[in-house]
Enzyme design. Sequence first.
Site, mmCIF file in Angstrom:
data_model
loop_
_atom_site.group_PDB
_atom_site.id
_atom_site.type_symbol
_atom_site.label_atom_id
_atom_site.label_comp_id
_atom_site.label_asym_id
_atom_site.label_seq_id
_atom_site.Cartn_x
_atom_site.Cartn_y
_atom_site.Cartn_z
ATOM 1 N N ASP A 322 60.091 30.419 -28.943
ATOM 2 C CA ASP A 322 59.727 29.116 -29.500
ATOM 3 C C ASP A 322 60.569 28.797 -30.594
ATOM 4 O O ASP A 322 60.291 28.110 -31.536
ATOM 5 C CB ASP A 322 58.309 28.972 -29.817
ATOM 6 C CG ASP A 322 57.795 27.318 -29.866
ATOM 7 O OD1 ASP A 322 58.449 26.485 -29.362
ATOM 8 O OD2 ASP A 322 56.969 27.211 -30.729
ATOM 9 N N ARG A 326 61.812 23.155 -36.151
ATOM 10 C CA ARG A 326 60.462 22.867 -36.658
ATOM 11 C C ARG A 326 59.937 24.466 -37.183
ATOM 12 O O ARG A 326 58.887 24.438 -37.873
ATOM 13 C CB ARG A 326 59.845 22.226 -35.404
ATOM 14 C CG ARG A 326 59.384 23.120 -34.475
ATOM 15 C CD ARG A 326 58.632 22.108 -33.213
ATOM 16 N NE ARG A 326 58.578 23.118 -32.005
ATOM 17 C CZ ARG A 326 59.371 22.883 -31.274
ATOM 18 N NH1 ARG A 326 60.416 21.860 -31.196
ATOM 19 N NH2 ARG A 326 59.419 23.589 -29.956
ATOM 20 N N ASN A 327 60.380 25.452 -36.525
ATOM 21 C CA ASN A 327 59.759 26.664 -36.817
ATOM 22 C C ASN A 327 60.805 27.427 -37.621
ATOM 23 O O ASN A 327 60.389 28.772 -37.704
ATOM 24 C CB ASN A 327 59.566 27.497 -35.522
ATOM 25 C CG ASN A 327 58.420 26.851 -34.494
ATOM 26 O OD1 ASN A 327 57.379 26.338 -35.297
ATOM 27 N ND2 ASN A 327 58.305 26.781 -33.390
ATOM 28 N N ASP A 340 56.442 31.354 -37.088
ATOM 29 C CA ASP A 340 55.730 30.950 -35.884
ATOM 30 C C ASP A 340 55.897 31.791 -34.724
ATOM 31 O O ASP A 340 56.705 31.550 -33.786
ATOM 32 C CB ASP A 340 55.903 29.593 -35.450
ATOM 33 C CG ASP A 340 54.703 29.161 -34.499
ATOM 34 O OD1 ASP A 340 53.962 29.862 -34.092
ATOM 35 O OD2 ASP A 340 54.607 27.683 -34.541
#
Length: 456
Positions: A322, A326-327, A340
């Site tokens: 992922d 955003r992570n 994350d």
Amino acid sequence: MTMPMDQNHQQHQEAWSRGTQVVANYNFEGSSPDDLPFKKGDVLTIVQPTKDPNWYKGKNESGKEGMVPATYVQKRKEVHLQAMPWYHGKISREEAEALLNDFREEGDFLVRDSVHFQGDYTLSIYFEGMVDHYRIIAKHNKLEVDGGDCLFDNLIQLVEHYQNDADGLCTKLIRALPKKGDSFGAVRIQDFEAGGWVIQKKDLQEIELIGRGEFGDVYKGLYKNQFVAVKQLKDQDRAAQAFLKEASVMTSLRHPNLVQLIGVVLGDTIRLVTEFMGKGNLVEYLRSRGRSVIQKKDQIDFATDTCAAMEYLESKKLVHRDLAARNILINENNTAKVSDFGLAKYGDYSTEGGKFPIKWTAPEALKNNNFSNKSDMWSYGILLWELYSFGRVPYPRIPLADVVMHVEKGYRMEAPEGCPKQIYSLMLRAWNLNPAERPTFKEALQELQNLRSTTV
């Protein structure tokens, strides 16, 4: 400098090297100015061994250094997943019966996800020519067989109990019917305790809500006079194992560009406590500051920091799954760190079901669920595009449903305005349809480090 010791007490299995994290088992007041006082539960870092094997030079979380008695502390241990070969995931009642009827052995069994009760499980057992099904209920962070009297921390504990005693079932569990392909695992809460990762709730103060994640809310907190991030599990019954799996992965990771796990709070509400990243995630950082604030030096620093973390994961054969801006979190020193690990897993593998962010996921992962470090590299290429477009959403003007079709036909996003040629070249190589043709993170890191050295 001496200390009383039980002659039969073995202080530790091996000499600790510089950088080893240890956790205090007892309070230590110190008896000289050279000593480093600490309290039970404090995490210390070994600075260097001494000539006396009973003492180490260490430092606490505030950076203060001093002498640490070896018998008062233990090395933090990784928390590993326990194998669950009998867990078949999302299969139907009919599929379970077909599998067990193929072998027709008394006491053969498997565990699967409940079809009708999300978050619960079903235990299917072959007995006297039939397959019996028992609902396993997840409740208050415990598991129980419907109608049974025993509560269990996880599926492993439950299966082990009924392997020793039928205890109301039609028969004892005798032979596990293993699932082909995937290997699933479970986390035992006591392993966090034994490994030195448990934080007492009374030592943690939650200050303010700063975000919402897949599993629950994230708070800014205070722990032992330092700011921390506290991820609080929202749905105890359904997500506890997934939440603890993320924590277990983090116990094995230590790198300056990975968000570090500080500890886990157990109890009615499970909390993951990590280092605090004061400037938030990379997407919001880029969008809120833009070209007037963020310089080329910042961009290459963020790109290199992220790649360094991914090269470390690659070296440990850990797949993130992922990776996206955003992570990536930014701290007060403008260091970027990968976060994350809710989807992370070791090795190349396939996984059934699940929803993945289409615009960031490699074609072979979307189509065949084949995730690897090379599918992470595809995602890294998308992250670079986000970074150099100052946080724009990838594949602008292309409907989400059409992205995969365009990509497979050869479409690739254009270079963002002002993006260095070397960076765009890396993006294009990361987006090769053949995973084997994509660069490794080790190769990419070398290129980025060279580029960083010439970027002002």
